[in-house]
Design a protein around this motif. Structure first.
Motif, mmCIF file in Angstrom:
data_model
loop_
_atom_site.group_PDB
_atom_site.id
_atom_site.type_symbol
_atom_site.label_atom_id
_atom_site.label_comp_id
_atom_site.label_asym_id
_atom_site.label_seq_id
_atom_site.Cartn_x
_atom_site.Cartn_y
_atom_site.Cartn_z
ATOM 1 N N TYR A 198 0.827 -1.337 0.020
ATOM 2 C CA TYR A 198 -0.121 0.094 0.063
ATOM 3 C C TYR A 198 0.815 1.409 -0.025
ATOM 4 N N HIS A 199 2.112 1.106 0.460
ATOM 5 C CA HIS A 199 2.938 2.691 0.162
ATOM 6 C C HIS A 199 3.150 2.874 -0.919
ATOM 7 N N ARG B 54 1.207 6.157 -2.898
ATOM 8 C CA ARG B 54 1.976 7.114 -3.314
ATOM 9 C C ARG B 54 1.514 7.519 -4.919
ATOM 10 N N LEU C 285 -2.421 0.082 8.481
ATOM 11 C CA LEU C 285 -1.573 0.937 7.417
ATOM 12 C C LEU C 285 -0.623 1.881 8.246
ATOM 13 N N CYS D 278 2.656 3.957 9.287
ATOM 14 C CA CYS D 278 3.686 4.712 8.601
ATOM 15 C C CYS D 278 4.721 5.056 9.551
ATOM 16 N N THR E 44 6.418 5.406 14.677
ATOM 17 C CA THR E 44 5.398 4.667 13.562
ATOM 18 C C THR E 44 3.839 4.877 14.179
ATOM 19 N N LEU F 203 -1.741 5.489 9.111
ATOM 20 C CA LEU F 203 -1.625 6.540 8.076
ATOM 21 C C LEU F 203 -2.285 7.656 8.396
#
Length: 874
Positions: A118-119, A123, A231, A233, A243, A246
């Motif tokens: 999903y990164h 993007r 999710l 990030c 961390t 999202l």
């Protein structure tokens, strides 16, 4: 093919610039694909693999077109056919394997194999969202501002419709990219904020604000919440790495940018204050999202903790930005003060006043919505910052120098502005932060310094006044400004002192003002007294009283030695003064005194206007009722009432002196010595009136318009006095018979007509009123001698030992001395007999005018008896 899948194929083939050949090959390849039989969901990877497997080079017009198509499908995998076939087979197996993987979170429309990366997906979706902005060379060309300016509302609406269409197409990628509505809203909000940060367009900020409000009110269900939480990030906040999920990463990114902007909002939003409110509100929402979570915002209400957190957040912005602003103001202060020619502390105070004005107008109304004490806190911070710089300066003050005046004034105005801004002008009654407010004590520091300055100014004004008067030559400034030049210089110095005094903008007291005004009044009084001191006694202008004689008919005996009439001999100093006091000089002095009166009235108005401003500046308000009292203002201006009175009195004195000097000194030969001398018919008024008319013309050309009638009035009055002097004190050479009275009346009428000047001179009523006494005395000569004698006997009780020199202006037709003098000048035998028998007066022929010998005067004659006795004659 399933209708839903066919629609997706349609979208897939219609999302780019595809030629008819490629479109035909794509449709044929998909029609032969095994995907048609599948009832499951189609995914982009499956479609790509099927196309690569089923479409051959034969369907393309040339190899170049085929290779370009392959690049489009596999991003550059165009090796040898055998290698490609092997890769295609492996890729197909991998895709099919991942496509059968169980959806861990059960998200609708999503596929797990795509969600695992999903990164990259997000993007990619971020870049797709950026396609809503038209770009060229990395810079936005067609911004919303351009749309507003060039196309108006219709074009803006079209722009929004186009954006919605693009977002609608992008929605088709959500299942493939693992995007949910919440993720889309958050990412779109982030993209809009980044775009706004890049170009600063308010309309984009408005769109970002709308998306952020959606994020705030979004509710995650039981399926989406775990998915969003998974999710993860890496986010950077407060200099540390951590961390987060999202959505937290997105909000942290937006919040970090907001914090950076708002930590120095005076600098970042100085030119665009309209964006400030939205950025602050966005920061508050971000703060609430991070503190309460994304699944508890809707309907949860604002708790006390959230309100306190928002208040502390805004307070932090206020403090950090104010501190940064103060540091920026101090930076380079010395260089700027040298360039501006101001003391650094004065310049700093002025800068802070400007900053406080912007704060009051642009920022604190917004900040006060979340931090109620924003105004008070800002005022307190600036007050403390400047107070630390000001304190050492105040401790070293010893005199009110130019630097001291500028710094004290600027500090006083700054403190007033801050008090007015933060505490509504009353730092005693309002605000919870008032205990932290420590006044600068400018008033206490300045009070003795102002008193010393006022004393010095009064002394300087006095010195300048004396110097200016000493240099005065009594020439008019110009043809329109007929006063002397020295008084202009005096009032220039006075006005400078008054302007400087009130421009101090310091808490001046009543004592200071009273001392300054009293000193100014004393200087003006001294100037007027110097003019008055140059005058001499008006009695020095009048001729000596001649001897009283009686009329005698017949031939004069030439062998009898005649007596001489006494002549008045003046002191040499008095004579020099009279010769120095020309009509020209006296007129300029009268104009100067009139100018003083006018300027004093203007000065009073100026002081009153300044005084109102002084009252307004007193922010404490404790003296407002006292200072605004009309009685106090009248008391302060009382010294000027005395100045105006003295100036007016001296003006009248000079005009009176001019009238007497013109008639009894400058025109004494044609008016007093020659008129009616020996014979009335041979020495009439015409020649004297010509000289008098010339003098009047000169005087009217010299005197100011406001004083013209005043000085002409005094000249007319003196002319009447001179005429009366001829009738009563004309000496032995003047005898009036009954036939002479008509000519005397005509001459009196000519004199009056000269001053009426066909309606352009003195008013007729005034002329007649002033000439009334002269007419009454002239009428005495029309009476019979017996009637005059009877009136003289009736007035005998008025005669006393105090008889002496009677001024011409003090005559009366009923006084005994007037009646007696009429008999002396009356060319009548009965009158002569009465005077001989009653008073033994000598004959007029016994005297020759011009002698210094003293003859009989009225005081000597009337003291011989208690009064006149009735004469007995035939």
């Amino acid at each position: 093919m399933d209708p839903v899948n066919f629609d997706r194929v349609q979208k897939w083939t219609g999302t780019g610039p595809i030629s008819q050949v490629i479109d035909r090959c794509t449709r044929q390849g998909l029609s032969h694909s095994s995907l048609i039989a599948e009832a499951g969901k189609l995914h982009v990877p499956k479609i790509s693999v099927e196309l690569l497997k089923n479409v051959s080079q034969s369907g393309f017009p040339n190899k170049k077109a085929y290779i370009r198509w392959i690049k489009r499908q596999v991003w550059g995998m165009h090796n040898a056919s055998s290698q490609v076939a092997g890769i295609f087979s492996a890729l197909q197996r991998s895709v099919m394997e991942f496509s059968e993987t169980h959806n861990e979170f059960g998200t609708r429309g999503g596929s797990h194999y795509w969600e695992t990366g999903y990164h990259v997906n997000l993007r990619l979706y971020e870049k797709l969202l950026c396609s809503t902005f038209d770009s060229l060379d990395g810079q936005q060309v067609e911004t919303i501002a351009w749309i507003w300016l060039n196309g108006g509302l219709f074009t803006y609406w079209n722009y929004l419709q186009e954006t919605e269409e693009i977002l609608g197409l992008l929605k088709a990628t959500w299942p493939a990219l693992g995007v949910t509505k919440m993720i889309h809203t958050a990412l779109y909000c982030w993209v809009l904020f980044r775009q706004f940060a890049s170009i600063g367009e308010p309309a984009i900020l408005e769109l970002a604000w709308v998306e952020l409000k959606k994020v705030q009110t979004f509710i995650c269900d039981d399926i989406e919440a775990p998915y969003l939480s998974s999710l993860n990030c890496t986010a950077y906040s407060c200099g540390s790495q951590r961390t987060v999920d999202l959505l937290s990463a997105i909000t942290l990114s937006i919040g970090t940018w907001c914090d950076f902007q708002l930590s120095d909002y005076h600098r970042h939003f100085y030119k665009s204050p309209s964006n400030f409110e939205k950025v602050v509100a966005s920061s508050i929402i971000i703060n609430r999202l991070l503190n309460s979570g994304f699944d508890k915002m809707e309907g949860s209400g604002e708790t006390t903790n959230l309100k306190e957190s928002a208040s502390e957040k805004v307070k932090m912005y206020l403090m950090t930005s104010t501190k940064a602003t103060f540091e920026q103001a101090v930076n380079g202060l010395e260089a700027r003060s040298n360039a501006a020619g101001m003391h650094p502390l004065a310049l700093l105070a002025d800068d802070l006043r400007s900053i406080a004005g912007r704060e009051c107008k642009m920022f604190t109304p917004v900040l006060s919505c979340w931090y109620l004490e924003a105004k008070e806190k800002f005022a307190l911070l600036v007050h403390e910052f400047y107070g630390e710089k000001l304190k050492p300066f105040l401790e070293g003050l010893s005199q009110l120098s130019s630097d001291a005046r500028s710094v004290l004034t600027s500090a006083y105005l700054l403190e007033n502005d801050l008090a007015q801004f933060g505490y509504n002008g009353d730092i005693v009654l309002t605000g919870s932060l008032v205990k932290e407010w420590h006044p600068y004590e400018v008033a206490a520091t300045a009070y003795p310094l102002i008193q010393d300055w006022v004393d010095m100014q009064s002394h300087n004004i006095l010195e300048w006044t004396e110097r200016a008067f000493h240099l005065e030559v009594w020439e008019p400034v110009s043809s329109l400004q007929k006063h002397g030049s020295s008084i202009v210089e005096v009032f220039r110095i006075i006005e400078e002192a008054v302007d400087q005094f009130f421009s101090l903008r310091l808490p001046v007291g009543v004592k200071h003002t009273r001392c300054l005004l009293f000193g100014i009044a004393q200087c003006l009084e001294g100037y007027i007294e110097k003019i008055r001191a140059q005058l001499v006694d008006k009695n020095n202008l009048y001729p000596a009283m001649p001897a009283l004689t009686r009329y005698e008919e017949g031939t004069v005996n030439p062998f009898i030695k005649k007596k001489f009439v006494e002549c008045k001999i003046l002191d040499e100093n008095v004579l020099m003064q009279l010769n120095d006091l020309t009509v020209f000089k006296l007129c300029i002095q009268a104009n100067t005194l009139h100018y003083i009166g006018n300027q004093v009235r203007e000065l009073e108005d100026t002081i009153q206007n300044h005084w109102v401003n002084v009252i307004t500046c007193d922010y404490a308000g404790k003296n407002k009722n006292l200072l605004s009292n009309d009685k106090l203002i009248q008391e302060l201006l009382y010294p000027f009432d005395r100045v105006k009175k003295i100036a007016n009195d001296t003006t009248n004195q000079i005009c009176d002196f001019v009238g007497a000097k013109v008639v009894f000194w400058d025109l004494k030969e044609p008016f007093l010595f020659n008129l009616y001398r020996g014979n009335v018919d041979n020495a009439r008024m015409e020649s004297a009136l010509e000289r008098l008319d010339t003098v009047l013309g000169n005087v009217c050309g010299l005197i100011s318009d406001a004083l013209r009638d005043v000085i002409v009035h005094y000249i007319f009055r003196s002319s009447l006095d001179g005429y009366i002097w001829l009738l009563l004190d004309g000496g032995p050479s003047r005898v009036f018979t009954g036939n002479d009275v008509l000519m005397l009346q005509e001459d009196l009428n000519l004199l009056k007509e000269l001053f009426i000047a066909d309606g352009e001179g003195l008013p007729l009523a005034l002329v007649e009123k002033e000439a009334l006494m002269t007419q009454e005395i002239l009428d005495l000569y029309t009476l019979h001698t017996e009637t005059i004698v009877e009136r003289l006997m009736a007035a005998s009780e008025q005669i006393s030992t105090e008889l002496g020199h009677v001024k011409p202006s003090n005559r009366s037709a009923e006084r005994a001395d007037t009646l007696l003098r009429v008999l002396c000048h009356k060319g009548d035998k009965s009158a002569s007999n009465f005077l001989k028998m009653q008073y033994n007066l000598p004959k007029s022929s016994d005297y020759e005018e011009g002698s210094s010998l003293k003859g009989p005067v009225l005081s000597d004659i009337l003291l011989l008896s208690n009064g006149p006795r009735r004469a007995k004659w035939a």
